[in-house]
Design a protein around this motif. Structure first.
Motif, mmCIF file in Angstrom:
data_model
loop_
_atom_site.group_PDB
_atom_site.id
_atom_site.type_symbol
_atom_site.label_atom_id
_atom_site.label_comp_id
_atom_site.label_asym_id
_atom_site.label_seq_id
_atom_site.Cartn_x
_atom_site.Cartn_y
_atom_site.Cartn_z
ATOM 1 N N ASN A 164 3.631 -15.003 4.706
ATOM 2 C CA ASN A 164 3.552 -15.387 6.118
ATOM 3 C C ASN A 164 4.750 -16.233 6.539
ATOM 4 O O ASN A 164 5.265 -16.077 7.649
ATOM 5 N N GLU A 165 5.203 -17.131 5.661
ATOM 6 C CA GLU A 165 6.396 -17.931 5.962
ATOM 7 C C GLU A 165 7.618 -17.032 6.145
ATOM 8 O O GLU A 165 8.402 -17.224 7.066
ATOM 9 N N LEU A 166 7.753 -16.058 5.259
ATOM 10 C CA LEU A 166 8.881 -15.126 5.358
ATOM 11 C C LEU A 166 8.799 -14.295 6.634
ATOM 12 O O LEU A 166 9.819 -14.025 7.272
ATOM 13 N N ALA A 167 7.587 -13.906 7.018
ATOM 14 C CA ALA A 167 7.405 -13.125 8.242
ATOM 15 C C ALA A 167 7.786 -13.946 9.473
ATOM 16 O O ALA A 167 8.457 -13.444 10.381
ATOM 17 N N LYS A 168 7.375 -15.202 9.494
ATOM 18 C CA LYS A 168 7.717 -16.078 10.621
ATOM 19 C C LYS A 168 9.224 -16.293 10.691
ATOM 20 O O LYS A 168 9.808 -16.306 11.777
ATOM 21 N N ASP A 169 9.850 -16.455 9.539
ATOM 22 C CA ASP A 169 11.296 -16.631 9.490
ATOM 23 C C ASP A 169 12.003 -15.390 10.025
ATOM 24 O O ASP A 169 12.943 -15.490 10.803
ATOM 25 N N ALA A 170 11.529 -14.220 9.627
ATOM 26 C CA ALA A 170 12.119 -12.969 10.105
ATOM 27 C C ALA A 170 11.941 -12.824 11.616
ATOM 28 O O ALA A 170 12.861 -12.403 12.318
ATOM 29 N N GLU A 171 10.775 -13.199 12.102
ATOM 30 C CA GLU A 171 10.512 -13.120 13.538
ATOM 31 C C GLU A 171 11.435 -14.064 14.310
ATOM 32 O O GLU A 171 12.006 -13.686 15.330
ATOM 33 N N ARG A 172 11.595 -15.268 13.795
ATOM 34 C CA ARG A 172 12.468 -16.253 14.444
ATOM 35 C C ARG A 172 13.912 -15.747 14.481
ATOM 36 O O ARG A 172 14.594 -15.832 15.504
ATOM 37 N N LYS A 173 14.374 -15.159 13.389
ATOM 38 C CA LYS A 173 15.745 -14.649 13.336
ATOM 39 C C LYS A 173 15.925 -13.438 14.246
ATOM 40 O O LYS A 173 16.991 -13.261 14.840
ATOM 41 N N THR A 174 14.893 -12.625 14.387
ATOM 42 C CA THR A 174 14.960 -11.485 15.298
ATOM 43 C C THR A 174 15.095 -11.967 16.733
ATOM 44 O O THR A 174 15.890 -11.427 17.511
ATOM 45 N N ILE A 175 14.341 -12.980 17.096
ATOM 46 C CA ILE A 175 14.420 -13.550 18.445
ATOM 47 C C ILE A 175 15.811 -14.121 18.687
ATOM 48 O O ILE A 175 16.410 -13.904 19.745
ATOM 49 N N MET A 176 16.355 -14.812 17.690
ATOM 50 C CA MET A 176 17.697 -15.368 17.828
ATOM 51 C C MET A 176 18.727 -14.257 18.021
ATOM 52 O O MET A 176 19.636 -14.378 18.849
ATOM 53 N N GLU A 177 18.572 -13.170 17.272
ATOM 54 C CA GLU A 177 19.496 -12.049 17.397
ATOM 55 C C GLU A 177 19.398 -11.413 18.784
ATOM 56 O O GLU A 177 20.412 -11.077 19.394
ATOM 57 N N GLN A 178 18.189 -11.265 19.303
ATOM 58 C CA GLN A 178 18.004 -10.688 20.631
ATOM 59 C C GLN A 178 18.652 -11.571 21.692
ATOM 60 O O GLN A 178 19.294 -11.064 22.621
ATOM 61 N N ARG A 179 18.487 -12.873 21.572
ATOM 62 C CA ARG A 179 19.111 -13.794 22.524
ATOM 63 C C ARG A 179 20.631 -13.720 22.433
ATOM 64 O O ARG A 179 21.322 -13.737 23.448
ATOM 65 N N TRP A 180 21.145 -13.655 21.213
ATOM 66 C CA TRP A 180 22.595 -13.552 21.012
ATOM 67 C C TRP A 180 23.113 -12.276 21.681
ATOM 68 O O TRP A 180 24.103 -12.316 22.397
ATOM 69 N N ASN A 181 22.436 -11.168 21.445
ATOM 70 C CA ASN A 181 22.876 -9.894 22.012
ATOM 71 C C ASN A 181 22.774 -9.896 23.535
ATOM 72 O O ASN A 181 23.628 -9.313 24.196
ATOM 73 N N ALA A 182 21.770 -10.543 24.071
ATOM 74 C CA ALA A 182 21.613 -10.601 25.523
ATOM 75 C C ALA A 182 22.745 -11.406 26.167
ATOM 76 O O ALA A 182 23.220 -11.055 27.245
ATOM 77 N N ARG A 183 23.185 -12.445 25.495
ATOM 78 C CA ARG A 183 24.254 -13.295 26.046
ATOM 79 C C ARG A 183 25.643 -12.699 25.813
ATOM 80 O O ARG A 183 26.542 -12.879 26.625
ATOM 81 N N ASN A 184 25.796 -12.019 24.691
ATOM 82 C CA ASN A 184 27.126 -11.553 24.298
ATOM 83 C C ASN A 184 27.255 -10.027 24.275
ATOM 84 O O ASN A 184 28.262 -9.518 23.827
ATOM 85 N N GLY A 185 26.174 -9.351 24.703
ATOM 86 C CA GLY A 185 26.050 -7.914 24.700
ATOM 87 C C GLY A 185 27.275 -7.175 24.889
ATOM 88 O O GLY A 185 27.821 -6.259 24.693
#
Length: 95
Positions: A74-95
């Motif tokens: 579950n910790e690994l899943a939460k970490d993966a989810e957090r990193k996915t959100i960060m990646e989506q935000r990065w792509n939205a800003r720097n797309g």
């Protein structure tokens, strides 16, 4: 910029350190990491973690009943989810 979905240790000594930190045996820690890598396929994860291939399904089932293993997954899943959100935000800003 590309974010990794989860932390994969570079060598066995990192697995041992992570296992100790999470109150797991090194093989159990590796199983948790492989479980994330193989998207929840317990049999593949058990084999990749070094458990016997002929009993991998049973081993995975037993591991997935252990509270500390489930907590780590579950910790690994939460970490993966957090990193996915960060990646989506990065792509939205720097797309």
């Amino acid at each position: 910029m590309r974010w990794r979905c989860f932390f994969m240790p570079k060598n066995e000594s990192e697995v041992v350190k992570m296992a100790a930190k999470n109150n797991l045996l090194p093989k159990e820690e590796k199983f948790c990491l492989m479980f994330r890598k193989y998207l929840g396929n317990g049999k593949k994860a058990a084999i990749a973690a070094g458990y016997a291939e002929n009993s991998a399904s049973v081993t995975a089932s037993k591991l997935l009943k252990k509270a500390n293993v489930l907590k780590r997954i579950n910790e690994l899943a939460k970490d993966a989810e957090r990193k996915t959100i960060m990646e989506q935000r990065w792509n939205a800003r720097n797309g």
